[in-house]
Motif scaffolding. Structure first.
Motif, PDB file in Angstrom:
ATOM      1  N   CYS A  37      17.338  11.976  -0.571  1.00 30.24           N
ATOM      2  CA  CYS A  37      18.305  10.926  -0.228  1.00 30.24           C
ATOM      3  C   CYS A  37      19.535  11.138  -1.092  1.00 30.24           C
ATOM      4  N   GLY A  38      20.713  10.707  -0.573  1.00 31.25           N
ATOM      5  CA  GLY A  38      21.909  10.726  -1.409  1.00 31.25           C
ATOM      6  C   GLY A  38      21.804   9.688  -2.521  1.00 31.25           C
ATOM      7  N   GLY A  39      21.168   8.561  -2.193  1.00 33.00           N
ATOM      8  CA  GLY A  39      21.079   7.478  -3.176  1.00 33.00           C
ATOM      9  C   GLY A  39      22.346   6.661  -3.282  1.00 33.00           C
ATOM     10  N   GLY A  40      23.224   6.758  -2.257  1.00 29.51           N
ATOM     11  CA  GLY A  40      24.469   5.987  -2.276  1.00 29.51           C
ATOM     12  C   GLY A  40      24.209   4.555  -1.819  1.00 29.51           C
ATOM     13  N   LEU A  41      24.656   3.607  -2.627  1.00 34.22           N
ATOM     14  CA  LEU A  41      24.514   2.193  -2.262  1.00 34.22           C
ATOM     15  C   LEU A  41      25.893   1.599  -2.037  1.00 34.22           C
ATOM     16  N   ARG A  82      -2.954   5.861   0.105  1.00 35.10           N
ATOM     17  CA  ARG A  82      -2.267   6.193   1.348  1.00 35.10           C
ATOM     18  C   ARG A  82      -3.005   5.547   2.506  1.00 35.10           C
ATOM     19  N   ALA A  83      -2.296   4.920   3.425  1.00 31.89           N
ATOM     20  CA  ALA A  83      -2.942   4.386   4.638  1.00 31.89           C
ATOM     21  C   ALA A  83      -3.264   5.558   5.564  1.00 31.89           C
ATOM     22  N   VAL A  84      -4.484   5.587   6.096  1.00 30.92           N
ATOM     23  CA  VAL A  84      -4.835   6.688   7.007  1.00 30.92           C
ATOM     24  C   VAL A  84      -5.051   6.171   8.429  1.00 30.92           C
ATOM     25  N   ILE A 137       0.838  -1.204   0.000  1.00 30.87           N
ATOM     26  CA  ILE A 137       0.000   0.000   0.000  1.00 30.87           C
ATOM     27  C   ILE A 137       0.876   1.258   0.000  1.00 30.87           C
ATOM     28  N   ASP A 138       0.805   2.034  -1.079  1.00 34.45           N
ATOM     29  CA  ASP A 138       1.610   3.274  -1.173  1.00 34.45           C
ATOM     30  C   ASP A 138       1.133   4.046  -2.397  1.00 34.45           C
ATOM     31  N   ALA A 139       0.795   5.310  -2.185  1.00 34.39           N
ATOM     32  CA  ALA A 139       0.268   6.117  -3.289  1.00 34.39           C
ATOM     33  C   ALA A 139       1.336   6.972  -3.952  1.00 34.39           C
ATOM     34  N   PRO A 190       5.316   7.330  -9.151  1.00 34.80           N
ATOM     35  CA  PRO A 190       6.766   7.546  -9.086  1.00 34.80           C
ATOM     36  C   PRO A 190       7.087   8.839  -8.338  1.00 34.80           C
ATOM     37  N   ARG A 191       8.178   8.791  -7.551  1.00 31.34           N
ATOM     38  CA  ARG A 191       8.579   9.985  -6.781  1.00 31.34           C
ATOM     39  C   ARG A 191      10.066   9.914  -6.454  1.00 31.34           C
ATOM     40  N   GLU A 192      10.672  11.089  -6.311  1.00 32.41           N
ATOM     41  CA  GLU A 192      12.049  11.150  -5.827  1.00 32.41           C
ATOM     42  C   GLU A 192      11.961  11.194  -4.315  1.00 32.41           C
ATOM     43  N   SER A 243      19.316   7.416  -8.549  1.00 28.12           N
ATOM     44  CA  SER A 243      18.199   8.305  -8.237  1.00 28.12           C
ATOM     45  C   SER A 243      17.144   7.429  -7.557  1.00 28.12           C
ATOM     46  N   ARG A 244      16.568   7.925  -6.476  1.00 25.42           N
ATOM     47  CA  ARG A 244      15.566   7.119  -5.771  1.00 25.42           C
ATOM     48  C   ARG A 244      14.273   7.021  -6.581  1.00 25.42           C
ATOM     49  N   LEU A 245      14.072   7.944  -7.489  1.00 27.40           N
ATOM     50  CA  LEU A 245      12.912   7.833  -8.376  1.00 27.40           C
ATOM     51  C   LEU A 245      13.001   6.528  -9.160  1.00 27.40           C
ATOM     52  N   GLY A 277      20.890   4.074   5.181  1.00 26.22           N
ATOM     53  CA  GLY A 277      19.659   3.396   5.586  1.00 26.22           C
ATOM     54  C   GLY A 277      19.130   2.420   4.558  1.00 26.22           C
ATOM     55  N   ILE A 278      19.610   2.540   3.306  1.00 24.65           N
ATOM     56  CA  ILE A 278      19.008   1.699   2.257  1.00 24.65           C
ATOM     57  C   ILE A 278      19.346   0.229   2.498  1.00 24.65           C
ATOM     58  N   TYR A 279      20.596  -0.032   2.873  1.00 22.36           N
ATOM     59  CA  TYR A 279      20.941  -1.441   3.138  1.00 22.36           C
ATOM     60  C   TYR A 279      20.076  -2.013   4.272  1.00 22.36           C
ATOM     61  N   GLY A 335      12.962  -1.063   8.150  1.00 20.79           N
ATOM     62  CA  GLY A 335      13.587   0.129   7.576  1.00 20.79           C
ATOM     63  C   GLY A 335      13.526   1.321   8.522  1.00 20.79           C
ATOM     64  N   ASP A 336      13.356   2.518   7.953  1.00 18.86           N
ATOM     65  CA  ASP A 336      13.333   3.751   8.756  1.00 18.86           C
ATOM     66  C   ASP A 336      12.255   3.705   9.833  1.00 18.86           C
ATOM     67  N   ALA A 337      11.126   3.084   9.548  1.00 21.09           N
ATOM     68  CA  ALA A 337      10.033   3.035  10.527  1.00 21.09           C
ATOM     69  C   ALA A 337      10.495   2.358  11.813  1.00 21.09           C
TER      70      ALA A 337
HETATM   71  C1  LIG Z   1      18.819  13.525   2.800  1.00 20.33           C
HETATM   72  C2  LIG Z   1      19.005  12.043   3.010  1.00 20.33           C
HETATM   73  C3  LIG Z   1      20.088  11.414   2.411  1.00 20.33           C
HETATM   74  C4  LIG Z   1      20.239  10.038   2.563  1.00 20.33           C
HETATM   75  N1  LIG Z   1      21.256   9.421   1.882  1.00 20.33           N
HETATM   76  C5  LIG Z   1      21.377   8.081   1.953  1.00 20.33           C
HETATM   77  C6  LIG Z   1      22.350   7.402   1.152  1.00 20.33           C
HETATM   78  O1  LIG Z   1      23.075   8.003   0.360  1.00 20.33           O
HETATM   79  N2  LIG Z   1      22.447   6.052   1.280  1.00 20.33           N
HETATM   80  C7  LIG Z   1      21.654   5.358   2.122  1.00 20.33           C
HETATM   81  O2  LIG Z   1      21.804   4.134   2.215  1.00 20.33           O
HETATM   82  N3  LIG Z   1      20.692   5.970   2.866  1.00 20.33           N
HETATM   83  C8  LIG Z   1      20.517   7.304   2.776  1.00 20.33           C
HETATM   84  N4  LIG Z   1      19.515   7.921   3.480  1.00 20.33           N
HETATM   85  C9  LIG Z   1      18.572   7.102   4.263  1.00 20.33           C
HETATM   86  C10 LIG Z   1      17.562   6.421   3.320  1.00 20.33           C
HETATM   87  O3  LIG Z   1      16.976   7.399   2.479  1.00 20.33           O
HETATM   88  C11 LIG Z   1      16.471   5.712   4.134  1.00 20.33           C
HETATM   89  O4  LIG Z   1      17.065   5.033   5.203  1.00 20.33           O
HETATM   90  C12 LIG Z   1      15.691   4.703   3.272  1.00 20.33           C
HETATM   91  O5  LIG Z   1      14.987   5.358   2.253  1.00 20.33           O
HETATM   92  C13 LIG Z   1      14.710   3.918   4.148  1.00 20.33           C
HETATM   93  O6  LIG Z   1      13.886   3.119   3.337  1.00 20.33           O
HETATM   94  P1  LIG Z   1      12.420   2.749   3.834  1.00 20.33           P
HETATM   95  O7  LIG Z   1      11.831   1.849   2.805  1.00 20.33           O
HETATM   96  O8  LIG Z   1      12.451   2.321   5.248  1.00 20.33           O
HETATM   97  O9  LIG Z   1      11.622   4.137   3.860  1.00 20.33           O
HETATM   98  P2  LIG Z   1      11.332   5.165   2.669  1.00 20.33           P
HETATM   99  O10 LIG Z   1      12.338   5.062   1.616  1.00 20.33           O
HETATM  100  O11 LIG Z   1      11.107   6.479   3.327  1.00 20.33           O
HETATM  101  O12 LIG Z   1       9.966   4.651   2.052  1.00 20.33           O
HETATM  102  C14 LIG Z   1       8.760   4.760   2.781  1.00 20.33           C
HETATM  103  C15 LIG Z   1       7.599   4.707   1.802  1.00 20.33           C
HETATM  104  O13 LIG Z   1       6.386   4.712   2.591  1.00 20.33           O
HETATM  105  C16 LIG Z   1       5.458   5.572   1.965  1.00 20.33           C
HETATM  106  N5  LIG Z   1       4.496   6.004   2.980  1.00 20.33           N
HETATM  107  C17 LIG Z   1       4.690   6.849   4.024  1.00 20.33           C
HETATM  108  N6  LIG Z   1       3.549   6.986   4.729  1.00 20.33           N
HETATM  109  C18 LIG Z   1       2.626   6.208   4.124  1.00 20.33           C
HETATM  110  C19 LIG Z   1       1.231   5.941   4.380  1.00 20.33           C
HETATM  111  N7  LIG Z   1       0.583   6.508   5.394  1.00 20.33           N
HETATM  112  N8  LIG Z   1       0.587   5.111   3.541  1.00 20.33           N
HETATM  113  C20 LIG Z   1       1.224   4.530   2.497  1.00 20.33           C
HETATM  114  N9  LIG Z   1       2.532   4.746   2.197  1.00 20.33           N
HETATM  115  C21 LIG Z   1       3.215   5.579   3.005  1.00 20.33           C
HETATM  116  C22 LIG Z   1       6.305   6.704   1.395  1.00 20.33           C
HETATM  117  O14 LIG Z   1       5.620   7.373   0.355  1.00 20.33           O
HETATM  118  C23 LIG Z   1       7.524   5.923   0.889  1.00 20.33           C
HETATM  119  O15 LIG Z   1       7.329   5.492  -0.442  1.00 20.33           O
HETATM  120  C24 LIG Z   1      19.336   9.285   3.355  1.00 20.33           C
HETATM  121  C25 LIG Z   1      18.270   9.940   3.978  1.00 20.33           C
HETATM  122  C26 LIG Z   1      18.089  11.302   3.788  1.00 20.33           C
HETATM  123  C27 LIG Z   1      16.886  11.989   4.428  1.00 20.33           C
END
Ligand SMILES: Cc1cc2nc3c(=O)[nH]c(=O)nc-3n(C[C@H](O)[C@H](O)[C@H](O)COP(=O)(O)OP(=O)(O)OC[C@H]3O[C@@H](n4cnc5c(N)ncnc54)[C@H](O)[C@@H]3O)c2cc1C
Length: 411
Positions: free
Chosen positions: A44-48, A136-138, A34-36, A39-41, A113-115, A298-300, A285-287
């Protein structure tokens, strides 16, 4: 018998959610992702680093990416203007990344690019059989039999829920608790369209303790700065960024798209109770706060926690979410806790300057640092291994330079 729309509902289709969806679907589970937003950027640095490059090699094969050839580290001059105008240059060292000129996804350090990357991850999950719900989940709710996710148009019932909805996770806020202020870093920066390179530049910042970066994408640079949110506001970080860009002449003439975004950066004590899970839900992940609090990679951790979530939910164990918490604790949290400990002293200019001297003088430590940069050696091992690797002649030259600097007879 309760009716389920899917075995697993996943909120959020970033790297954590999309990767969990792909692995679950490949393992035979029914999945609603579930995610609305796509496509979106994503800001993030986008470094892997090497571990992500290896894990997601098949996805990277479809995504344009830059194979990084060099990483340049800059330290602020000790006790002086941190951004002296040209011709003065900051203390710096460049570490070459071998094997990058092949340009293939096997390069150990790439920038995407994260897009494009996230879209490819979602496509991959769908090809594996996951169903994308572009909403979007509410609201979310868990009970003994399963979970509910409410979107704008309907409620979805699942056996299990993966909260992979990023730093501001709704799932986390509803089923656990939000991150407190001290658990955040703030990042702010620009996407600079019209420039690219093969070089990553990292510039350490003394106050607030953090770093500036320029990461090359195929047709733009991802530039930014991050620091603990309780040590520096967005305007303060912006000021650093603007001064750095001006003196380094990075992104001149580029079209700038600014962004600011939070990054979870948890202290050691935050992990005392492990990663939060419930009987029917888990966070990835980030959550879950799974970001390196020093580098903010954070991507790894998103990919790997998504994978561990899928393995646990597909496993035959009686308590899959607990199994997930155990696996994350053993493999990822232990690593992140070591980074959190290292963060306290890492950004002192004396320390960063010393590192730059050591790296300049010692080929052996440079080769060790390369492995740290590409992520095959944790940098919390760096200090110990560097001391063991440092050639006696190099140690002497570094010591001389330190003494000369102390006596203020060298810059
Ligand atoms: C400026 C910046 C630079 C960074 N650079 C790097 C880097 O170079 N290398 C690296 O490894 N990490 C980097 N990070 C960290 C990395 O971006 C995150 O750790 C990573 O994206 C986490 O992935 P995720 O899937 O947990 O969350 P996200 O990538 O944030 O994905 C979460 C998804 O959930 C969706 N979502 C949110 N709320 C809802 C909802 N209510 N309902 C449905 N969907 C929802 C969002 O739209 C999104 O698509 C960077 C972070 C930032 C802020």
């Amino acid at each position: 018998m309760p009716h389920y729309d899917a075995d697993v509902l996943i909120v959020g289709a970033g790297p954590a959610g999309a990767w969990a969806a792909r692995q679950l679907a490949r393992g035979g589970a029914s999945v609603r992702l579930i995610d609305a937003s796509h496509p979106r950027e994503k800001p993030c640095g986008g470094g892997l680093t090497a571990r992500s490059v290896t894990m997601a090699a098949d996805v990277l094969a479809r995504v344009p990416h830059v194979a990084v050839e060099r990483v340049r580290f800059e330290s602020p001059p000790v006790g002086r203007d941190p951004y002296p105008p040209a011709p003065r240059t900051p203390p710096s060292v460049t570490v070459d990344v071998p094997g990058a000129d092949a340009g293939g996804p096997t390069s150990p350090l790439v920038v995407v690019s994260r897009l494009a990357f996230d879209r490819a991850l979602v496509d991959n999950a769908r090809e594996a059989g996951a169903d994308l719900i572009p909403e979007r989940a509410v609201d979310v709710h868990a009970d003994g039999d399963g979970v509910w996710v409410t979107t704008r148009h309907r409620r979805w019932r699942g056996r299990y829920l993966v909260g992979a909805d990023g730093a501001n996770s709704l799932v986390r806020r509803r089923l656990h608790q939000p991150f407190p202020a001290s658990h955040w870093s703030l990042a702010t920066g620009d996407f600079a369209a019209g420039s690219s390179s093969r070089e990553i530049v990292i510039r350490f910042v003394r106050t607030p303790p953090g770093y500036l970066w320029s990461f090359p994408r195929t047709d733009h640079l991802a530039i930014g700065i991050c620091a603990p949110a309780d040590r520096g506001s967005a305007p303060v970080l912006r000021q650093h960024l603007d001064r750095w860009l001006a003196v380094r002449d990075i992104a001149r003439g580029c079209r700038m798209t600014p962004y600011s975004w939070p990054i979870p950066s948890l202290p050691v004590q935050a992990w005392a109770d492990g990663v939060p899970v419930g009987e029917r839900w888990l966070l990835a992940g980030d959550a879950a706060g799974l970001v390196d609090p020093l580098t903010r990679e954070g991507i790894y951790y998103a990919l790997r926690s998504g994978e561990l979530a899928a393995q646990s939910l597909l496993g035959a164990g009686p308590e899959p979410t607990q199994a997930y918490a155990g696996a994350v604790q053993a493999e990822l949290v232990s690593e992140l806790a070591r980074s959190a400990r290292a963060r306290g002293t890492f950004f002192s200019p004396l320390v960063t300057r010393l590192w730059i001297d050591v790296l300049r003088e010692s080929p052996r430590v440079r080769s060790l640092a390369l492995r740290v940069v590409i992520g095959t050696v944790g940098y919390y091992h760096l200090r110990r291994q560097a001391v063991a690797s440092l050639e006696p002649g190099a140690a002497l030259r570094v010591a001389r330079a330190q003494v000369a600097r102390y006596l203020r007879i060298a810059p």
